[in-house]
Write an enzyme that holds these catalytic residues in place. Structure first.
Site, mmCIF file in Angstrom:
data_model
loop_
_atom_site.group_PDB
_atom_site.id
_atom_site.type_symbol
_atom_site.label_atom_id
_atom_site.label_comp_id
_atom_site.label_asym_id
_atom_site.label_seq_id
_atom_site.Cartn_x
_atom_site.Cartn_y
_atom_site.Cartn_z
ATOM 1 N N ALA A 177 -73.422 -10.929 -4.506
ATOM 2 C CA ALA A 177 -74.512 -11.415 -3.213
ATOM 3 C C ALA A 177 -73.919 -10.626 -1.768
ATOM 4 O O ALA A 177 -74.522 -10.460 -1.051
ATOM 5 C CB ALA A 177 -74.526 -12.765 -2.847
ATOM 6 N N GLY A 192 -69.406 -10.355 -8.522
ATOM 7 C CA GLY A 192 -69.482 -9.178 -9.676
ATOM 8 C C GLY A 192 -68.375 -8.904 -10.553
ATOM 9 O O GLY A 192 -68.723 -8.542 -11.633
ATOM 10 N N THR A 193 -67.488 -9.082 -10.020
ATOM 11 C CA THR A 193 -66.042 -9.012 -11.220
ATOM 12 C C THR A 193 -66.339 -9.843 -12.127
ATOM 13 O O THR A 193 -66.156 -9.676 -13.597
ATOM 14 C CB THR A 193 -64.821 -9.145 -10.326
ATOM 15 N N GLN A 226 -73.653 -2.233 -6.546
ATOM 16 C CA GLN A 226 -73.820 -1.519 -5.302
ATOM 17 C C GLN A 226 -75.416 -1.183 -5.127
ATOM 18 O O GLN A 226 -75.762 -0.621 -3.870
ATOM 19 C CB GLN A 226 -73.001 -0.117 -5.224
ATOM 20 N N CYS A 252 -61.315 -2.658 -3.007
ATOM 21 C CA CYS A 252 -60.462 -3.407 -4.196
ATOM 22 C C CYS A 252 -59.484 -2.495 -4.489
ATOM 23 O O CYS A 252 -58.562 -3.007 -5.264
ATOM 24 C CB CYS A 252 -61.287 -3.848 -5.569
ATOM 25 N N ASN A 306 -69.298 3.056 -6.227
ATOM 26 C CA ASN A 306 -69.232 2.495 -5.075
ATOM 27 C C ASN A 306 -68.309 3.191 -4.066
ATOM 28 O O ASN A 306 -68.459 3.292 -2.937
ATOM 29 C CB ASN A 306 -68.035 1.016 -5.215
HETATM 30 N N1 PLP Z 1 -68.547 -3.329 -9.164
HETATM 31 C C1 PLP Z 1 -68.839 -2.384 -8.329
HETATM 32 C C2 PLP Z 1 -69.448 -1.202 -8.372
HETATM 33 C C3 PLP Z 1 -68.237 -2.845 -6.878
HETATM 34 O O1 PLP Z 1 -68.548 -2.256 -5.802
HETATM 35 C C4 PLP Z 1 -67.661 -4.177 -6.659
HETATM 36 C C5 PLP Z 1 -66.933 -4.424 -5.343
HETATM 37 O O2 PLP Z 1 -66.850 -3.476 -4.653
HETATM 38 C C6 PLP Z 1 -67.490 -4.866 -7.800
HETATM 39 C C7 PLP Z 1 -67.965 -4.565 -9.003
HETATM 40 C C8 PLP Z 1 -67.071 -6.233 -7.557
HETATM 41 O O3 PLP Z 1 -67.640 -7.121 -7.069
HETATM 42 P P1 PLP Z 1 -67.150 -8.523 -6.310
HETATM 43 O O4 PLP Z 1 -66.554 -8.265 -4.947
HETATM 44 O O5 PLP Z 1 -68.448 -9.430 -6.163
HETATM 45 O O6 PLP Z 1 -66.222 -9.204 -7.414
#
Ligand code: PLP
Length: 380
Positions: A205, A72-73, A184, A329, A156
């Site tokens: 995922a 997601g990042t 989320q 995070c 989140n």
């Molecule tokens: N965006 C949201 C709203 C999230 O909750 C998260 C992870 O907690 C992310 C982005 C980042 O996703 P990833 O862990 O797949 O990088």
């Protein structure tokens, strides 16, 4: 080994066993490189094609609008950074309660990009009239600029779901493109990119019982975005790098399984959630439930008066119970989170914030134990 009670499903989820089974052949026997023209490579290519179809169906997109990323990042960074580089004058409007994948990406873009963070209300909702007045004002100052609005589908930390259809309407009315971080939301609530008027959507995922290290970015057909990683021809030359075939396959199976059972899972999780809240209310503990009534099932943000979320997390950990103080995070940051600050929670409660996030694999016995241990922690 002591019993584990995992109640941090907004941080990550257990891998779906069907997804694991589907992945195994692509790790052990079908390990061909999807870019190679011989039959062994073509098998991998076909697996990616099928997975792309499944994923796109789950969000009502076309297969060619889905681009696989590592998480997601990465999807969030792709949109923010590409937009900032694509034109001399770019304005990105986002909210104060976004994940750091958005906020820190915004901090990293060139100085010529103007970043505006709009506030959320006490429930964590970003209101259309606030967005509209900012867009109106900005356009009078930056009449030749390109605008991007990036508002998360669901938060989140507190679970609040935004009125994405209405927000994207406002964005489009002012000629802005609309991105949503749906990390989320996807696999937990209905997400339909067409109905919601979305130009870009990020997903990951491991938040919907898929493997870690894989995600995707939806890019609406006809909407321009620069490639994120240059190299080979993978992902239509938009995101180069040899594909993670097994994880792509696992992600598709996990997502389809969650989507096929969306209502059943949501009902089950919401029942467990109600059980937790009712028991806590009956206990007489002094706490506030954060977020809006319209929230991701199972995302329970609680703030206890004159308490310390870190202390609660560690005391629960000693009992084998995994909960969070907020964003996974952000676990190195022991201060009150930016989301709790943004909703302007009463200071007497803010520091005592924890997040319990229930998933489809949790049981009644587990939630009863969580509540019992929480109550014990405050009474002794
Ligand atoms: N965006 C949201 C709203 C999230 O909750 C998260 C992870 O907690 C992310 C982005 C980042 O996703 P990833 O862990 O797949 O990088």
């Amino acid at each position: 080994m002591r019993n584990l009670i995992y109640a941090d499903n907004a941080a990550t989820t257990q891998l779906d066993s069907g997804a694991f089974d589907a992945m195994k052949p692509y790790l052990l026997s079908e390990y061909g490189n999807a870019s190679q023209p011989y039959f062994f490579g073509r098998k991998a290519k076909l697996a990616i094609k099928n997975a792309r179809e499944v994923v796109s169906n789950c969000i009502n997109a076309h297969p060619e609008e889905v681009f696989f990323t590592s998480c997601g990042t990465e999807s969030d960074n792709w949109v923010i950074k590409s937009f900032s580089h694509s034109s001399k004058q770019a304005v990105i409007i986002t909210s104060e309660i976004e994940h750091h994948a958005i906020l820190n990406a915004c901090d990293a873009v060139s100085e010529s990009t103007k970043i505006i963070k709009i506030p959320a209300n006490a429930k964590g909702e970003v209101k259309c009239d606030v967005l509209e007045s900012i867009l109106k004002e900005c356009q009078s100052y930056h009449s030749n600029a390109q605008f991007l609005v990036s508002i998360m589908t669901a938060n989140n930390e507190i679970g609040t779901i935004q009125a994405i259809r209405e927000l994207s309407n406002v964005a489009h009315k002012y000629g802005a493109l609309f991105h949503t971080d749906a990390v989320q939301a996807v696999g937990h609530i209905k997400v339909n990119v067409e109905e919601m008027g979305i130009d870009f959507l990020s997903a990951s995922a491991h938040k919907f019982n898929g493997p870690k290290g894989i995600g995707f970015l939806y890019i609406k057909k006809g909407v321009h975005i620069n490639p994120f990683i240059n190299g080979g021809a993978q992902e239509s030359m938009m995101r180069a790098g040899t594909e993670n075939v097994a994880s792509i396959v696992g992600m598709a199976v996990a997502l389809k399984n969650n989507i096929d059972n969306l209502e059943k899972n949501a009902d089950y999780i919401s029942d467990l959630e109600r059980r937790i809240i009712q028991q806590l209310q009956a206990s007489g503990l002094d706490f506030i439930r954060n977020g809006s009534d319209n929230h991701i099932p199972g995302n329970i943000s609680l703030s206890f008066k004159n308490s310390d979320g870190e202390m609660i997390l560690h005391r629960m950990d000693l009992k084998g119970i995994c909960i969070s103080t907020g964003s996974a995070c952000d676990s190195v940051n022991t201060q009150v989170s930016h989301v709790i600050k943004a909703i302007r929670l009463d200071e007497r409660y803010a520091k005592g914030t924890i997040r319990i996030s229930i998933g489809k694999n949790n049981t009644i016995e587990e939630v009863d134990t969580i509540v019992a241990e929480l109550i014990k922690l405050f009474h002794y």
